[in-house]
Design a protein around this motif. Sequence first.
Motif, PDB file in Angstrom:
ATOM      1  N   UNK A 262      36.529  32.277  32.053  1.00 26.23           N
ATOM      2  CA  UNK A 262      37.657  31.415  32.412  1.00 26.23           C
ATOM      3  C   UNK A 262      38.295  31.834  33.735  1.00 26.23           C
ATOM      4  N   UNK A 263      38.419  33.139  33.935  1.00 26.57           N
ATOM      5  CA  UNK A 263      39.002  33.631  35.186  1.00 26.57           C
ATOM      6  C   UNK A 263      38.105  33.264  36.370  1.00 26.57           C
ATOM      7  N   UNK A 264      36.796  33.457  36.206  1.00 26.29           N
ATOM      8  CA  UNK A 264      35.858  33.123  37.279  1.00 26.29           C
ATOM      9  C   UNK A 264      35.896  31.626  37.595  1.00 26.29           C
ATOM     10  N   UNK A 265      35.951  30.801  36.533  1.00 26.72           N
ATOM     11  CA  UNK A 265      35.999  29.349  36.729  1.00 26.72           C
ATOM     12  C   UNK A 265      37.285  28.943  37.440  1.00 26.72           C
ATOM     13  N   UNK A 266      38.411  29.541  37.006  1.00 25.73           N
ATOM     14  CA  UNK A 266      39.695  29.177  37.603  1.00 25.73           C
ATOM     15  C   UNK A 266      39.753  29.556  39.081  1.00 25.73           C
ATOM     16  N   UNK A 267      39.108  30.652  39.448  1.00 25.11           N
ATOM     17  CA  UNK A 267      39.077  31.060  40.859  1.00 25.11           C
ATOM     18  C   UNK A 267      38.274  30.071  41.707  1.00 25.11           C
ATOM     19  N   UNK A 268      37.197  29.534  41.140  1.00 22.52           N
ATOM     20  CA  UNK A 268      36.301  28.649  41.897  1.00 22.52           C
ATOM     21  C   UNK A 268      36.733  27.188  41.862  1.00 22.52           C
ATOM     22  N   UNK A 269      37.436  26.784  40.844  1.00 25.82           N
ATOM     23  CA  UNK A 269      37.772  25.382  40.651  1.00 25.82           C
ATOM     24  C   UNK A 269      38.902  24.965  41.584  1.00 25.82           C
TER      25      UNK A 269
END
Length: 385
Positions: A262-269
């Motif tokens: 979730x953290x990785x997705x939130x950084x990229x989104x």
Amino acid sequence: MSDEWHMLAEEERLFCDMLERICAERIAPKAAETDETSGFVHDQLRVLAEAGMWGANLPEDHGGSGISAPALLRAVAIVAGACGSTASALTAHYLATDSILLGGAQAQKQEWLPRAATGEALGAFGLTEPTAGSDPADMKTRARRIDGGWHVKGTKCFISNGGVADFIVLYAVTDPDKAHRGISAFILPKGTPGLEAGPAERTMGLKGGHVFTLNIDCHLPDDALLGEEGRGFRTAMQVLDNGRIEVAAQCLGMAEAAMKAAVAYAKDRVIGGQALTDRQGIRWMIADMGLAFRQALLVAQDAARQRDLAHHGQGGRFSLASSMAKLAASEAAGRIADTALQLHGGYGYTRDFPIERINRDLRIMRIYEGSSEIQRIIISGNMLA
């Protein structure tokens, strides 16, 4: 290794680092396919046998690795973070081998534990019944003495590994007049006449860690009795003290995987030219996940340390700590995985991302090996005693 996991000996840290690499390379890539096909995790378990994980719960003098309970907590979490189904099958095996370690005669330990530690013999723990899940004392399976041994008859349900195991530690009533003191345990090798497994249950999650209904109508030799007659309930409760910490480990592993995704997705989104992580509401969701994980981890690590002390004769039962760890980790993991799915938006609801699978895999953790409600009964009982 995450900074939250610490206080392990150097050799244990190296072992966990090695296990993390193996799981990332050889187990995690199969997790989605395992979930789609519902195939049992035979290949993944073979990988873990090579890594020394089948005997990670056992002392060295019985063929195990002899690692500490905090190291075992981390190791199980690593496996679960890669594939919940694989961790479920592995920890079910631990329930069986712990039964022999804690309740068996020396000859039984020598016969079964070294083989179970190397990956030669997979175990299953036969306790739950259709009318005796949360209350094992209401067990209906019966074992009566006959010439040359025992006749065991009954039905078990939701037995992880039950249809594929090389041996099952089966719990049965040997003296109905003595309530829980009349329960004994038996070792049933694969192929025992009269032992029949139904098809694997069609489950919501953990689809590669199969559970079975077992129908038993067996004649067993005298030496099939595990340890002493009437000690089965005590053995099972000691085993579940261990097992609940291992459930906590599975929860922590899957929660950590969901949180990192979730953290990785939130950084990229990026939405409207702004990254999700630039939005205060999203940051608060991430903070809540981190806090929930940290709280559950600390409770589980405390329980693991108490387990170590007890097994070295330096402490008593750790049932309260074990129940708290299981309750804290399973409920925190559910919240973390749900938040992680929410952060992914619609994509989190699809099978293209692992979050959907992790949510399904985690749901059983609040039910098996003592539901959240049972853990609250145990905890409050200890507090009110």
